[in-house]
Scaffold this motif. Structure first.
Motif, mmCIF file in Angstrom:
data_model
loop_
_atom_site.group_PDB
_atom_site.id
_atom_site.type_symbol
_atom_site.label_atom_id
_atom_site.label_comp_id
_atom_site.label_asym_id
_atom_site.label_seq_id
_atom_site.Cartn_x
_atom_site.Cartn_y
_atom_site.Cartn_z
ATOM 1 N N MET A 82 0.776 -1.520 0.166
ATOM 2 C CA MET A 82 -0.307 0.028 0.397
ATOM 3 C C MET A 82 0.285 1.147 0.106
ATOM 4 N N VAL A 83 0.514 2.026 -1.148
ATOM 5 C CA VAL A 83 1.482 3.253 -0.575
ATOM 6 C C VAL A 83 0.095 4.462 -0.834
ATOM 7 N N ASN A 84 0.626 5.150 0.176
ATOM 8 C CA ASN A 84 -0.029 6.515 0.830
ATOM 9 C C ASN A 84 -0.699 7.009 -0.144
ATOM 10 N N PRO A 85 -1.537 7.558 -0.688
ATOM 11 C CA PRO A 85 -2.056 8.243 -1.910
ATOM 12 C C PRO A 85 -2.471 9.229 -2.074
ATOM 13 N N ASN A 86 -1.232 10.555 -1.349
ATOM 14 C CA ASN A 86 -0.683 11.459 -1.504
ATOM 15 C C ASN A 86 0.971 11.318 -2.328
ATOM 16 N N ALA A 87 0.886 9.630 -2.023
ATOM 17 C CA ALA A 87 2.555 9.991 -2.762
ATOM 18 C C ALA A 87 2.320 8.979 -3.845
ATOM 19 N N GLN A 88 1.635 8.219 -3.917
ATOM 20 C CA GLN A 88 1.560 8.108 -5.790
ATOM 21 C C GLN A 88 2.688 8.640 -6.708
ATOM 22 N N GLY A 89 3.168 7.479 -7.877
ATOM 23 C CA GLY A 89 3.684 8.272 -9.197
ATOM 24 C C GLY A 89 5.353 8.822 -8.350
ATOM 25 N N LYS A 90 5.684 8.447 -7.390
ATOM 26 C CA LYS A 90 6.757 9.197 -6.878
ATOM 27 C C LYS A 90 7.924 7.686 -6.935
ATOM 28 N N GLY A 91 6.971 6.571 -6.562
ATOM 29 C CA GLY A 91 8.431 5.237 -6.796
ATOM 30 C C GLY A 91 8.105 4.252 -6.264
ATOM 31 N N ILE A 92 7.384 4.482 -5.407
ATOM 32 C CA ILE A 92 7.363 4.313 -4.176
ATOM 33 C C ILE A 92 6.767 2.272 -4.086
ATOM 34 N N GLY A 93 5.919 2.342 -5.270
ATOM 35 C CA GLY A 93 5.820 1.013 -4.842
ATOM 36 C C GLY A 93 6.750 -0.250 -5.794
ATOM 37 N N LYS A 94 6.997 0.515 -7.112
ATOM 38 C CA LYS A 94 8.649 -0.230 -7.228
ATOM 39 C C LYS A 94 9.433 -0.334 -6.072
ATOM 40 N N LYS A 95 9.479 0.548 -5.418
ATOM 41 C CA LYS A 95 10.777 0.259 -4.095
ATOM 42 C C LYS A 95 10.742 -0.570 -2.850
ATOM 43 N N LEU A 96 8.932 -1.224 -2.941
ATOM 44 C CA LEU A 96 8.549 -1.747 -2.348
ATOM 45 C C LEU A 96 8.038 -3.251 -2.864
ATOM 46 N N CYS A 97 8.055 -3.409 -4.232
ATOM 47 C CA CYS A 97 8.509 -4.586 -4.981
ATOM 48 C C CYS A 97 9.985 -5.226 -4.580
ATOM 49 N N GLU A 98 10.615 -4.141 -5.273
ATOM 50 C CA GLU A 98 12.266 -4.500 -5.476
ATOM 51 C C GLU A 98 12.735 -5.114 -3.419
#
Length: 164
Positions: A82-98
């Protein structure tokens, strides 16, 4: 950005993310009105590891990793992100996946399976595919989407055996 294991004092900040993400009723099976007390069993249970991504003291994302099944099926991991909706588009999902891929390998998992990825969540499906996950099954009308009604869900899998 730093990813670390979650600690007790992170609970409220993780709840903020969790509650905002599920409130939309479009990506997770949790009821949009899930009470805060249920976060313990959904995101902080004893049989899972919980991680947070923080930047400048703010928690912007979180994920869990756990065995997908018990006993003879516990060599395959299951993760949720889960990514904070205010922080979407900053590559956070990518970093969490890695990070989760490395964590899974370090913990001896031979693969990761996502049991339910909502088919209309195109950004998530594309991200998982980018990291080598494949759709190995479809559940017709497996999710009651808040706006679209019944939509398909995917089972996605990535083999980790033999990866460095």
């Amino acid at each position: 950005m730093n990813i670390r294991k979650a600690i007790t004092s992170d609970f409220d900040k993780v709840w903020e993310i969790f509650s905002r993400v599920i409130k939309t009723g479009d990506t997770y099976v949790f009821h949009p009105n899930t009470p805060k007390k249920d976060l313990k069993k959904h995101w902080f249970a004893d049989y899972m590891e919980t991680y947070v991504l923080e930047e400048d003291g703010q928690i912007l994302g979180t994920y869990i990793i756990k065995p997908n099944q018990i006993d003879l099926g516990n060599h395959i991991a299951n993760c949720s992100y889960m990514v904070n909706p205010n922080a979407q588009g900053k590559g956070i999902g990518k970093k969490l996946c890695e990070h989760s891929l490395e964590t899974a390998k370090e913990n001896g998992f031979e693969g990761i399976q996502f049991n339910i990825v909502v088919s209309t969540n195109k950004i998530a499906v594309a991200l998982w595919e980018k990291y080598g996950f494949e759709i190995i099954g479809t559940t017709p009308k497996g999710f009651r989407h808040a706006e679209l009604g019944m939509v398909d869900t995917y089972i996605m899998y990535k083999n980790l055996k033999g990866e460095q």
